[in-house]
Design a protein around this motif. Structure first.
Motif, mmCIF file in Angstrom:
data_model
loop_
_atom_site.group_PDB
_atom_site.id
_atom_site.type_symbol
_atom_site.label_atom_id
_atom_site.label_comp_id
_atom_site.label_asym_id
_atom_site.label_seq_id
_atom_site.Cartn_x
_atom_site.Cartn_y
_atom_site.Cartn_z
ATOM 1 N N ASP A 215 0.823 -1.212 0.000
ATOM 2 C CA ASP A 215 0.000 0.000 0.000
ATOM 3 C C ASP A 215 0.857 1.261 0.000
ATOM 4 O O ASP A 215 1.884 1.334 0.690
ATOM 5 N N PHE A 216 0.410 2.248 -0.776
ATOM 6 C CA PHE A 216 0.832 3.608 -0.520
ATOM 7 C C PHE A 216 0.235 4.035 0.819
ATOM 8 O O PHE A 216 -0.905 3.691 1.149
ATOM 9 N N VAL A 217 0.980 4.803 1.614
ATOM 10 C CA VAL A 217 0.441 5.421 2.824
ATOM 11 C C VAL A 217 0.749 6.915 2.750
ATOM 12 O O VAL A 217 1.909 7.314 2.596
ATOM 13 N N LEU A 218 -0.291 7.712 2.808
ATOM 14 C CA LEU A 218 -0.166 9.169 2.761
ATOM 15 C C LEU A 218 -0.476 9.727 4.143
ATOM 16 O O LEU A 218 -1.515 9.404 4.725
ATOM 17 N N ILE A 219 0.421 10.550 4.668
ATOM 18 C CA ILE A 219 0.234 11.166 5.985
ATOM 19 C C ILE A 219 0.374 12.674 5.836
ATOM 20 O O ILE A 219 1.432 13.176 5.471
ATOM 21 N N ALA A 230 2.496 24.448 11.220
ATOM 22 C CA ALA A 230 3.240 23.787 10.154
ATOM 23 C C ALA A 230 2.315 22.755 9.519
ATOM 24 O O ALA A 230 1.389 22.257 10.163
ATOM 25 N N ASP A 231 2.561 22.437 8.249
ATOM 26 C CA ASP A 231 1.686 21.542 7.499
ATOM 27 C C ASP A 231 2.553 20.752 6.531
ATOM 28 O O ASP A 231 3.171 21.317 5.632
ATOM 29 N N LEU A 232 2.626 19.425 6.734
ATOM 30 C CA LEU A 232 3.504 18.566 5.935
ATOM 31 C C LEU A 232 2.734 17.364 5.410
ATOM 32 O O LEU A 232 1.784 16.897 6.051
ATOM 33 N N THR A 233 3.174 16.836 4.264
ATOM 34 C CA THR A 233 2.656 15.564 3.764
ATOM 35 C C THR A 233 3.828 14.702 3.326
ATOM 36 O O THR A 233 4.700 15.161 2.579
ATOM 37 N N ARG A 234 3.818 13.456 3.806
ATOM 38 C CA ARG A 234 4.855 12.498 3.448
ATOM 39 C C ARG A 234 4.196 11.189 2.988
ATOM 40 O O ARG A 234 3.092 10.853 3.417
ATOM 41 N N MET A 235 4.918 10.463 2.119
ATOM 42 C CA MET A 235 4.403 9.232 1.518
ATOM 43 C C MET A 235 5.314 8.050 1.833
ATOM 44 O O MET A 235 6.536 8.197 1.930
ATOM 45 N N PHE A 236 4.682 6.883 1.964
ATOM 46 C CA PHE A 236 5.411 5.646 2.237
ATOM 47 C C PHE A 236 4.797 4.507 1.426
ATOM 48 O O PHE A 236 3.638 4.573 1.013
ATOM 49 N N VAL A 237 5.592 3.472 1.215
ATOM 50 C CA VAL A 237 5.069 2.180 0.772
ATOM 51 C C VAL A 237 5.353 1.206 1.898
ATOM 52 O O VAL A 237 6.482 1.132 2.406
ATOM 53 N N VAL A 238 4.332 0.454 2.323
ATOM 54 C CA VAL A 238 4.465 -0.391 3.503
ATOM 55 C C VAL A 238 4.548 -1.865 3.102
ATOM 56 O O VAL A 238 3.790 -2.349 2.246
ATOM 57 N N GLY A 239 5.496 -2.585 3.699
ATOM 58 C CA GLY A 239 5.556 -4.034 3.570
ATOM 59 C C GLY A 239 6.026 -4.567 2.246
ATOM 60 O O GLY A 239 5.983 -5.777 2.011
ATOM 61 N N ALA A 240 6.506 -3.706 1.336
ATOM 62 C CA ALA A 240 6.950 -4.166 0.024
ATOM 63 C C ALA A 240 7.734 -3.048 -0.648
ATOM 64 O O ALA A 240 7.720 -1.902 -0.192
ATOM 65 N N PRO A 326 1.959 19.897 -4.593
ATOM 66 C CA PRO A 326 1.283 19.322 -5.751
ATOM 67 C C PRO A 326 0.836 17.891 -5.460
ATOM 68 O O PRO A 326 1.363 17.232 -4.557
ATOM 69 N N GLY A 327 -0.124 17.425 -6.243
ATOM 70 C CA GLY A 327 -0.610 16.062 -6.049
ATOM 71 C C GLY A 327 -1.203 15.484 -7.318
ATOM 72 O O GLY A 327 -1.625 16.219 -8.223
ATOM 73 N N GLY A 335 -3.147 7.836 -4.768
ATOM 74 C CA GLY A 335 -2.690 9.188 -5.059
ATOM 75 C C GLY A 335 -1.383 9.504 -4.369
ATOM 76 O O GLY A 335 -0.933 8.790 -3.473
ATOM 77 N N VAL A 336 -0.790 10.604 -4.810
ATOM 78 C CA VAL A 336 0.474 11.086 -4.255
ATOM 79 C C VAL A 336 0.350 12.583 -3.994
ATOM 80 O O VAL A 336 -0.104 13.337 -4.866
ATOM 81 N N ARG A 337 0.754 13.011 -2.813
ATOM 82 C CA ARG A 337 0.911 14.428 -2.517
ATOM 83 C C ARG A 337 2.197 14.587 -1.719
ATOM 84 O O ARG A 337 2.483 13.777 -0.827
ATOM 85 N N ILE A 338 2.975 15.602 -2.040
ATOM 86 C CA ILE A 338 4.206 15.908 -1.323
ATOM 87 C C ILE A 338 4.122 17.370 -0.896
ATOM 88 O O ILE A 338 3.858 18.238 -1.726
ATOM 89 N N GLU A 339 4.360 17.636 0.380
ATOM 90 C CA GLU A 339 4.119 18.990 0.897
ATOM 91 C C GLU A 339 5.231 19.434 1.833
ATOM 92 O O GLU A 339 5.611 18.719 2.764
#
Length: 363
Positions: A215-219, A230-240, A326-327, A335-339
């Motif tokens: 899974d993508f994980v968006l936080i 402050a306002d941040l967005t980070r992305m991960f892939v879990v378990g693979a 952007p996203g 989806g993907v967002r990076i902030e």
């Protein structure tokens, strides 16, 4: 006056004079805090050319006197704040045209004032204080930088909890706890934790859904220091490991963000700033999947001026602090967002957050 608000009332009075106003009724709490330092949850501020009055209630009598300058008169109102407001205005014979914040004052409140003081010409104003707030001073910038650092530390401490089988809610709870124990005053907005196809929902919140391998994980999360967000967005892939499609979409969004970070500067319009990222995403055929703006201002509110959007033709002021986020969102896939958070100057953007935007594989 306290250092944090020194000069702000003078700037506001200059704006009032330019608009031919004898004073302003300030009811938006972040604006009251900006102008006086008062942090309570109930208050109305009257700003005249020759004085300032804060009306609040019993709960904040001691707090108000400790937070604001003696130059601001504090009145503790026992019953009807708006009736007392009318009396104070009536006792000020030089007040003829008085502004009020049209986005905040209710129709009933305006009617009561007009009834109490029919001789006063009440004028709705829009974003008068907010425009002053758009350019940040050194203290404000330092608070936002500290909030962003605190947020990054909290996320790092949360990484062990981002594993297969845990709920999005569990990750959000761990992160919010890490934020609080590190000193975040509160959460500037509802923490977003989304996994799998739910990452295609820009404001998904956190749910009972459990994280699955691959899974993508968006936080999307924030912290608050001295009232500043402050306002941040980070992305991960879990378990693979990330799939080729995940890498491709992520790389596109990352390049779009870096292009905006590299070229944004004060004086350009919000539309032109937005275009720095949007053009790259459109060229790869994902324009329709980037439905929100590039970013927004940060300060005492998590969404404030200026807006980096394709509809904003106003220039970005020197000293603005904004998000660059952007996203790309593909329904049914993800989806993907990076902030990140940046200070905008005429020399370009200065990162206030850590800029650690690589795609992290948690395997």
């Amino acid at each position: 006056m306290p250092v944090r608000v020194e000069g702000r009332l003078s700037k506001l009075r200059a704006e009032l004079e330019a608009q031919g106003l004898d004073g302003l009724i300030v009811t938006h709490l972040p604006n009251i805090r900006y102008l006086t330092g008062f942090t309570g949850s109930a208050g109305v501020l009257l700003v005249f050319h020759d004085g300032v009055v804060l009306l609040t209630d019993f709960r904040y009598e001691v707090q108000a006197s400790s937070e604001i300058s003696p130059d601001v008169r504090v009145e503790v109102v026992q019953s009807d704040t708006w009736a007392r407001l009318g009396n104070i205005i009536g006792d000020s014979p030089r007040v003829g045209r008085l502004g009020f914040e049209s986005a905040i004052v209710t129709v009933a409140q305006e009617a009561k004032l007009r009834e109490c003081r029919p001789r006063i010409q009440l004028e709705p104003v829009e974003d008068l204080v907010e425009r002053l707030r758009a350019s940040k001073d050194e203290d404000e910038i330092a608070s936002i930088r500290q909030a962003a650092s605190l947020a990054a530390q909290a996320l790092e401490a949360t990484l062990p909890a981002i594993t297969i089988g845990v709920r999005e809610l569990d990750v959000a709870a761990r992160l919010e706890n890490e934020l609080r124990v590190r000193g975040s005053e509160w959460h500037p907005f509802r923490t977003i934790v989304a996994c799998g196809p739910r990452t295609a929902l820009p404001h998904a919140g956190a749910s009972e859904k459990t994280l699955q391998a691959g899974d993508f994980v968006l936080i999307d999360f924030g912290a608050q220091v001295d009232g500043y967000c402050a306002d941040l967005t980070r992305m991960f892939v879990v378990g693979a490991r990330a799939t080729e499609k995940q890498k491709t979409v992520y790389d596109l969004v990352c390049r779009a963000q870096k292009n905006a970070l590299r070229h944004i500067q004060s004086g350009m319009t919000g539309r032109d700033a937005d275009r720095l990222a949007r053009r790259l995403i459109e060229e790869q055929g994902f324009g329709d999947q980037f439905g929100h703006s590039l970013g927004h201002g940060l300060g005492l509110e998590v969404h404030e001026a200026p807006r980096l959007s394709k509809s904003n033709e106003s220039p970005v002021p020197e000293g603005a602090v904004v998000t660059i986020e952007p996203g790309v969102y593909i329904p049914g896939w993800g989806g993907v967002r990076i902030e990140d958070d940046v200070l905008v100057t005429n020399g370009g953007a200065k990162l206030l957050s850590d800029g650690n935007t690589e795609l992290v594989e948690l395997v």
